[in-house]
Design an enzyme around this catalytic site. Sequence first.
Site, PDB file in Angstrom:
ATOM      1  N   LYS A 189      77.359 -33.915 -79.395  1.00  0.00           N
ATOM      2  CA  LYS A 189      76.989 -34.532 -80.669  1.00  0.00           C
ATOM      3  C   LYS A 189      77.991 -35.745 -80.916  1.00  0.00           C
ATOM      4  O   LYS A 189      77.764 -36.658 -81.721  1.00  0.00           O
ATOM      5  CB  LYS A 189      77.108 -33.722 -81.948  1.00  0.00           C
ATOM      6  CG  LYS A 189      78.594 -33.247 -82.161  1.00  0.00           C
ATOM      7  CD  LYS A 189      78.585 -32.568 -83.446  1.00  0.00           C
ATOM      8  CE  LYS A 189      79.988 -32.142 -83.925  1.00  0.00           C
ATOM      9  NZ  LYS A 189      79.765 -31.342 -85.340  1.00  0.00           N
ATOM     10  N   ASP A 190      79.178 -35.753 -80.253  1.00  0.00           N
ATOM     11  CA  ASP A 190      80.138 -37.007 -80.328  1.00  0.00           C
ATOM     12  C   ASP A 190      79.773 -37.969 -79.308  1.00  0.00           C
ATOM     13  O   ASP A 190      80.616 -38.925 -79.180  1.00  0.00           O
ATOM     14  CB  ASP A 190      81.701 -36.360 -80.112  1.00  0.00           C
ATOM     15  CG  ASP A 190      81.850 -35.528 -81.413  1.00  0.00           C
ATOM     16  OD1 ASP A 190      81.514 -35.882 -82.500  1.00  0.00           O
ATOM     17  OD2 ASP A 190      82.955 -34.673 -81.235  1.00  0.00           O
TER      18      ASP A 190
ATOM     19  N   ARG B  41      75.706 -37.118 -92.676  1.00  0.00           N
ATOM     20  CA  ARG B  41      74.573 -36.374 -92.488  1.00  0.00           C
ATOM     21  C   ARG B  41      74.590 -35.233 -93.195  1.00  0.00           C
ATOM     22  O   ARG B  41      73.852 -34.689 -94.074  1.00  0.00           O
ATOM     23  CB  ARG B  41      74.366 -35.747 -90.860  1.00  0.00           C
ATOM     24  CG  ARG B  41      73.223 -34.881 -90.724  1.00  0.00           C
ATOM     25  CD  ARG B  41      73.321 -34.301 -89.232  1.00  0.00           C
ATOM     26  NE  ARG B  41      74.702 -33.642 -89.183  1.00  0.00           N
ATOM     27  CZ  ARG B  41      74.903 -32.360 -89.309  1.00  0.00           C
ATOM     28  NH1 ARG B  41      74.067 -31.823 -89.990  1.00  0.00           N
ATOM     29  NH2 ARG B  41      76.253 -31.901 -88.990  1.00  0.00           N
ATOM     30  N   ARG B  42      75.690 -34.348 -93.152  1.00  0.00           N
ATOM     31  CA  ARG B  42      75.957 -33.304 -94.158  1.00  0.00           C
ATOM     32  C   ARG B  42      76.058 -33.716 -95.745  1.00  0.00           C
ATOM     33  O   ARG B  42      75.402 -32.893 -96.365  1.00  0.00           O
ATOM     34  CB  ARG B  42      77.264 -32.623 -93.654  1.00  0.00           C
ATOM     35  CG  ARG B  42      77.197 -31.758 -92.449  1.00  0.00           C
ATOM     36  CD  ARG B  42      78.700 -31.383 -92.008  1.00  0.00           C
ATOM     37  NE  ARG B  42      78.628 -30.725 -90.567  1.00  0.00           N
ATOM     38  CZ  ARG B  42      79.518 -30.650 -89.558  1.00  0.00           C
ATOM     39  NH1 ARG B  42      80.503 -31.234 -89.772  1.00  0.00           N
ATOM     40  NH2 ARG B  42      79.345 -30.179 -88.363  1.00  0.00           N
TER      41      ARG B  42
ATOM     42  N   ARG C 188      89.015 -35.176 -92.226  1.00  0.00           N
ATOM     43  CA  ARG C 188      88.621 -35.274 -90.648  1.00  0.00           C
ATOM     44  C   ARG C 188      89.708 -34.537 -89.857  1.00  0.00           C
ATOM     45  O   ARG C 188      90.766 -34.052 -90.567  1.00  0.00           O
ATOM     46  CB  ARG C 188      88.702 -36.793 -89.846  1.00  0.00           C
ATOM     47  CG  ARG C 188      87.267 -37.507 -90.659  1.00  0.00           C
ATOM     48  CD  ARG C 188      87.121 -38.844 -89.782  1.00  0.00           C
ATOM     49  NE  ARG C 188      87.257 -38.695 -88.358  1.00  0.00           N
ATOM     50  CZ  ARG C 188      88.092 -39.329 -87.595  1.00  0.00           C
ATOM     51  NH1 ARG C 188      88.601 -40.256 -88.022  1.00  0.00           N
ATOM     52  NH2 ARG C 188      87.899 -39.004 -86.352  1.00  0.00           N
TER      53      ARG C 188
ATOM     54  N   VAL D 200      89.317 -28.407 -86.420  1.00  0.00           N
ATOM     55  CA  VAL D 200      88.839 -27.405 -87.035  1.00  0.00           C
ATOM     56  C   VAL D 200      90.026 -26.552 -87.857  1.00  0.00           C
ATOM     57  O   VAL D 200      89.699 -26.338 -88.995  1.00  0.00           O
ATOM     58  CB  VAL D 200      88.263 -26.323 -86.230  1.00  0.00           C
ATOM     59  CG1 VAL D 200      87.932 -24.860 -86.956  1.00  0.00           C
ATOM     60  CG2 VAL D 200      87.173 -26.708 -85.453  1.00  0.00           C
TER      61      VAL D 200
ATOM     62  N   ARG E  23      91.195 -28.883 -90.817  1.00  0.00           N
ATOM     63  CA  ARG E  23      90.288 -28.674 -91.949  1.00  0.00           C
ATOM     64  C   ARG E  23      90.172 -27.502 -92.730  1.00  0.00           C
ATOM     65  O   ARG E  23      90.081 -27.578 -94.041  1.00  0.00           O
ATOM     66  CB  ARG E  23      88.841 -29.317 -91.387  1.00  0.00           C
ATOM     67  CG  ARG E  23      88.617 -30.742 -91.162  1.00  0.00           C
ATOM     68  CD  ARG E  23      87.253 -31.116 -90.601  1.00  0.00           C
ATOM     69  NE  ARG E  23      87.006 -30.886 -89.138  1.00  0.00           N
ATOM     70  CZ  ARG E  23      86.030 -31.014 -88.614  1.00  0.00           C
ATOM     71  NH1 ARG E  23      84.916 -31.449 -89.263  1.00  0.00           N
ATOM     72  NH2 ARG E  23      85.919 -30.821 -87.320  1.00  0.00           N
TER      73      ARG E  23
ATOM     74  N   CYS F 172      76.920 -44.155 -87.302  1.00  0.00           N
ATOM     75  CA  CYS F 172      77.458 -43.129 -88.056  1.00  0.00           C
ATOM     76  C   CYS F 172      77.517 -43.458 -89.682  1.00  0.00           C
ATOM     77  O   CYS F 172      77.726 -42.427 -90.487  1.00  0.00           O
ATOM     78  CB  CYS F 172      79.045 -43.111 -87.788  1.00  0.00           C
ATOM     79  SG  CYS F 172      79.391 -42.273 -86.261  1.00  0.00           S
TER      80      CYS F 172
END
Length: 346
Positions: free
Chosen positions: A116-117, A171-172, A189, A192, A195, A283
């Site tokens: 996805k990146d 998108r989110r 950003r 994981v 965040r 983006c």
Amino acid sequence: MLLSSLDQTNEGLRHRGALHGHSPHHRQSTRTLPLKVGTRGSPLALWQTRHFLALITKVCPLLREVKAFEECVIATSGDKIQDKRLADIGGKGLFAKEIHEALLDGRVDFAVHSMKDLETELPPGIVLACALKREDSRDAIVVGPDCAGVTRDDPYACLPKGALIGTASVRRQSQLLHARPDLQVEIIRGSVQSRLSKVRAEGGPQASLLAIAGLKRLEMEHEAAVVLDAETMVPAACQGIVGVTVRADDVELRELLSAIEDGEAASVCTAERAFLGSLDGSCRTPIGGHAQLMPDGQLLLTGLVARADGSFLLKRKLWGARADAAALGRELGDSLRRDAPADIFG
């Protein structure tokens, strides 16, 4: 054909690990080991790289015995700049720019990416050699101590009215605000782990959204308060898929990697990347794309475009033959582009 043996020369252990390749034309060549694998340095990126190496050494166990691979952590611009949206600093290609450069100049032999990146148009001389089996493609909500309990009927009920949500994904953001315009959004950003720590911190956002694939891979699935189905929150194109790139002229490694490609992942990846490419999405453009292989063998592709503030959202589905994955993606993308307001893609 699969590269399945090692060239062991009379010079002994120094050359014990040279790959001995066989093409359909019986071409033979050798290369010096270890083969170098380019990767970002986050815990998730390293997990993905080691998962890839476990798969490839399972296919060719002798490669494991001679320690044929070396991880090469490469710091990318996308990792270095944490306080801005990717759209404001050059797009998601910044997660791969330095890795592409290392691949092209020979510092690494192949590179492992979160698909996805990875930009839809790769630099000349680089190809996507394989896609690995997809993990759960859905998004999840992670919450801080101020959020309410979860209910079955409303996936967003855990978010208090007016809550501050941390995400850098338009998108989110667009889908969240379309469903809950009372919410506020700020950019967060990082890895994981970072965040999650921001959501838990006093004064930070009350919740965030993460790919459940990453949480599962890091054995942190328990951190998800709610897992959003792909209808409620259309995932990013290729979310949950790991891809491996190589130099286009490296026939040996392309043959080797073909042995570990997952056919279903390759098909849905092809459809979703073609969809994204047809929209020429950046983006800055909220785009979701999600393909599924149905029991009858056909592909079902869901596509979404929206405004970042959630004031407009258009979602459509298209069915087609698995063999026509790329055409299916382009057709759905063209349909959404045709019927969406021009400012969506500005």
